[in-house]
Design an enzyme around this catalytic site. Structure first.
Site, PDB file in Angstrom:
ATOM      1  N   GLU A 153       0.704 -17.109 -20.274  1.00  0.00           N
ATOM      2  CA  GLU A 153       1.333 -16.112 -21.249  1.00  0.00           C
ATOM      3  C   GLU A 153       2.425 -15.190 -20.834  1.00  0.00           C
ATOM      4  OE1 GLU A 153      -1.548 -15.285 -23.879  1.00  0.00           O
ATOM      5  OE2 GLU A 153      -1.221 -17.359 -24.948  1.00  0.00           O
ATOM      6  N   GLU A 318      -3.023 -23.855 -26.092  1.00  0.00           N
ATOM      7  CA  GLU A 318      -4.268 -23.324 -26.623  1.00  0.00           C
ATOM      8  C   GLU A 318      -4.081 -23.311 -28.172  1.00  0.00           C
ATOM      9  OE1 GLU A 318      -4.520 -19.310 -25.042  1.00  0.00           O
ATOM     10  OE2 GLU A 318      -3.992 -19.939 -23.078  1.00  0.00           O
TER      11      GLU A 318
HETATM   12  C1  GAL Z   1      -4.288 -16.281 -25.504  1.00  0.00           C
HETATM   13  C2  GAL Z   1      -4.529 -16.230 -23.876  1.00  0.00           C
HETATM   14  C3  GAL Z   1      -6.030 -16.922 -23.587  1.00  0.00           C
HETATM   15  C4  GAL Z   1      -7.006 -15.983 -24.249  1.00  0.00           C
HETATM   16  C5  GAL Z   1      -6.610 -16.435 -25.609  1.00  0.00           C
HETATM   17  C6  GAL Z   1      -7.564 -15.563 -26.833  1.00  0.00           C
HETATM   18  O1  GAL Z   1      -3.323 -15.622 -25.857  1.00  0.00           O
HETATM   19  O2  GAL Z   1      -3.658 -17.239 -23.238  1.00  0.00           O
HETATM   20  O3  GAL Z   1      -6.140 -16.505 -22.334  1.00  0.00           O
HETATM   21  O4  GAL Z   1      -6.915 -14.788 -24.142  1.00  0.00           O
HETATM   22  O5  GAL Z   1      -5.418 -15.972 -26.161  1.00  0.00           O
HETATM   23  O6  GAL Z   1      -7.354 -14.006 -26.497  1.00  0.00           O
END
Ligand code: GAL
Length: 684
Positions: A153, A318
């Site tokens: 990110e 994700e």
């Molecule tokens: C995303 C990130 C993950 C985890 C998730 C939940 O932004 O890539 O590593 O932090 O959010 O907070």
């Protein structure tokens, strides 16, 4: 990356984010077996694990992930391996504090959180290059590895960088862009408030100023510089990985954050783009989540629309699978039964062919103990896992959609100069945020799917001509090249709709001494006589357009038709400019341009869509309530219709023609009831 070179998944498939370093080794095999049993065939690993590769400076060790990869291979699990640059180790930041990012007042962000580095430190670039080279060289050939994620990110957490290295790099960026200080002073308008620079050393990234309102032209260039820095940091890593990546494996990065030209980054450094989708965030944005007009989790479709503009076939690295929150912030509740599947299908409907859930099991330590994954701390099978399993069983039936293209009935133009100017100019941001949100909401609730289309350096008219109608809501900044392209689009038969403030500025963010819409004036045959913001004490302004009285939003450009063939379609109803033109139309070549003086609102967008025949293109096929979204993906003359019910109640739709329900394989027609959060996919 040319569009025809994008990596494409050959089947719809599921993955998850896994952190071998968070769990006892004895859990690995069992976890992977359970994943495979649930239909999860890929894991993304290692993005925060620098210490596992280089526990002290220059000492490299590979055993930990070798063991994991061997286990993955044995079990038939595929792996997306990551570079660990998002979290530099303590030994590194302690010895080389210059790698740290800083607050605007110069205080360094210290070890203990994440993303605390800056993109421009030569030391950090050296150490990152070395670790990427080491792990790329060691792991890329492993048969379990199928792809690479760079960092994690980029620009998340903060997209502001104020370290000393950033100032040094900013000066080079500016020298490169402007050559001389005279030219920079001219572009930044430094004569205003005596800001003239006499030596390059006097220039810094923005520093603390009264109200922190540093010269806007400088800040616009600073944002361009941040984007440049992030792109070059990503490219630096991908150039190294390219030496090692096996043919057929891909390089990506995840997330989509501001102050970053994601199109250029994808073009220069990636094979495919992946997004992180957390629709539950949107519940925090809605005043009343139960209000039918509030899109709530459906707002996330707007981000997916943006993702698709970067890469039509993307992945979700994700995908939300549980309640979200940190120990420092509380966000949203657990997905209700069916909602996890709905959100995954939302991603697929918008163009995702890979969906990877965050994360396999909720972490038992650290800041994210409340960011829930599929499994909870107790590690037992649960209803979220049951839903993932069910989804994976369903995918074979809808496999045909893999690689198909989303079909929009109109497009909304964007470009990075305007996006970033709206970061600096609050008038600009108020207009564009409100108009884009309203256009999106109207598109959603009227079932008129839309795309975002970015005007990039190499955008050609054929890309625009795919859309019969394009809105370019408030391009305050216009360039001759973009104006010429838009003219071509219209002459070729397109309908262009522009809103208030179009053409107010040049590329530097300075106002032009020309009547608006500036460089588009020849095309519109109209100009802005005067303008006003609609203040809190003003009655809402409206316009009369044929038989309709419609709102004109938060700003009024009062228009004059200049050309003899410019036709006034609507006039303002109130205030000192009652009766003046609010909307002017002009035909040009095979198309037309609509110059609108207001901002876009739900009701006027619906009318624009009706007028341009872009409203509800699927109404002959299906009628459905507002709280269901439709999306159509197309491939090889076949069309796939997704219907997504975001409501907490069952919803009825009516199929007006016979279609094939892809889940059952049977013909479907007439009334169909979708359960709460239910989804359907039809071949039409
Ligand atoms: C995303 C990130 C993950 C985890 C998730 C939940 O932004 O890539 O590593 O932090 O959010 O907070």
């Amino acid at each position: 990356m040319r569009k025809d070179q994008i990596f494409k998944w050959d089947t719809l498939n599921l993955g998850t984010c896994y952190y071998p370093e968070h769990w006892d080794r004895s859990l690995w095999e069992d976890d992977m077996k359970r994943m495979l049993d649930a239909g999860i065939k890929t894991v993304r690993i290692a993005e925060f694990a620098w210490n596992k590769f280089e526990p002290s400076e220059g000492c490299f060790t590979y055993d930990f992930f070798d063991e994991f990869l061997d286990a993955a291979k044995r079990l038939g699990m595929k792996v997306i391996f990551s570079t660990p640059s998002a979290t530099p180790p303590a030994w590194l930041t302690e010895k080389y504090p210059e790698v740290l990012n800083a607050r605007m007042d110069g205080v360094l962000y210290r070890h203990g959180m994440r993303r605390h580095y800056n993109y421009n430190s030569p030391k950090y670039r050296e150490l990152v290059s070395r670790i990427v080279d080491k792990i790329g060289g060691h792991y890329a050939g492993h048969p379990a590895v199928i792809g690479w994620q760079i960092d994690n990110e980029l620009n998340c957490e903060t997209s502001d960088f104020y370290s000393e290295s950033d100032t040094t790099a900013f000066r080079s960026f500016l020298k490169n862009r402007y050559g001389t200080l005279d030219s920079l002073n001219q572009v930044w308008g430094t004569v205003f408030w005596n800001q003239t620079y006499t030596d390059w050393e006097e220039i810094h990234v923005p520093r603390t100023t009264i109200h922190n309102s540093t010269n806007p032209h400088e800040v616009l260039d600073y944002i361009r510089f941040i984007s440049d820095s992030a792109v070059s940091f990503c490219r630096m890593q991908s150039d190294i990985l390219r030496k090692y990546v096996k043919p057929g494996d891909f390089i990506t990065t995840n997330g989509m954050f501001g102050r970053l030209d994601n199109h250029r980054m994808t073009d220069e450094a990636l094979d495919v783009y992946t997004y992180d989708s957390y629709p539950n965030f949107a519940y925090c944005l809605s005043a009343d989540p139960k209000e039918p007009g509030n899109l709530n989790d459906r707002w996330w479709s707007m981000n997916l629309t943006q993702t698709r503009s970067i890469c039509p076939h993307f992945g979700i690295m994700e995908q939300q699978s549980g309640a979200n929150g940190w120990n420092t912030r509380m966000e949203a509740p657990a997905p209700k039964p069916g909602q996890l599947t709905l959100w995954a299908m939302q991603s697929i409907a918008h163009g995702a062919d890979y969906v990877s859930f965050f994360r396999w099991r909720t972490c038992i330590m650290g800041t994210e103990i409340y960011w829930h994954g599929i499994l909870d701390y107790d590690n037992r099978d649960n209803r979220k896992l049951a839903e993932v399993k069910e989804l994976s069983r369903r995918l074979p039936a809808i496999q045909a959609v893999t690689g198909s293209e989303y079909k929009a009935s109109f497009g909304v133009l964007r470009d990075y100069d305007n996006e970033w100017d709206s970061d600096v100019d609050v008038w600009h941001s108020r207009l564009i945020r409100s108009s884009e949100n309203e256009i999106f909401k109207a598109s959603q609730l009227s079932h008129s799917p839309m795309d975002f289309v970015y005007l990039l350096d190499d955008t050609d008219v054929n890309e625009l001509c795919r859309y019969p109608v394009l809105f370019y809501p408030h391009p305050l900044i216009l360039t001759q090249k973009r104006a010429d392209l838009l003219k071509q689009y219209v002459e070729n038969g397109g309908t262009l709709v522009i809103g208030a403030r179009t053409g107010q500025k040049d590329i530097t963010g300075k106002c032009v001494m020309e009547p608006m819409p500036g460089l588009l004036r020849d095309l519109t045959g109209s100009s802005v006589r005067e303008y006003t913001f609609i203040g809190p004490a003003d009655d809402p302004q409206t316009m009369t357009w044929g038989a309709e009285q419609l709102s004109t939003g938060i700003f009024s450009d009062i228009l004059d038709p200049d050309a003899p063939d410019a036709e006034v379609l609507a006039v303002y109803d109130r205030d000192f400019y009652q009766g003046s033109a609010a909307l002017v139309k002009r035909d040009c070549g095979k198309g037309k341009v609509l110059h609108f003086g207001g901002t876009f609102t739900f009701d006027n967008v619906v009318q624009f869509l009706k007028y341009t025949q872009a409203l509800s293109p699927w109404e002959d096929l299906v009628c459905l309530p507002e709280n269901c979204e439709i999306a159509v993906r197309v491939k090889d003359q076949k069309q796939y219709l997704f219907v997504l019910n975001y409501s907490w109640n069952a919803q009825k739709i009516c199929l007006k023609k016979s279609v094939r329900d892809m889940d059952s394989g049977l013909a479907a027609t007439g009334e169909v009831e979708l359960p709460p959060f239910g989804t359907r996919v039809y071949e039409i």
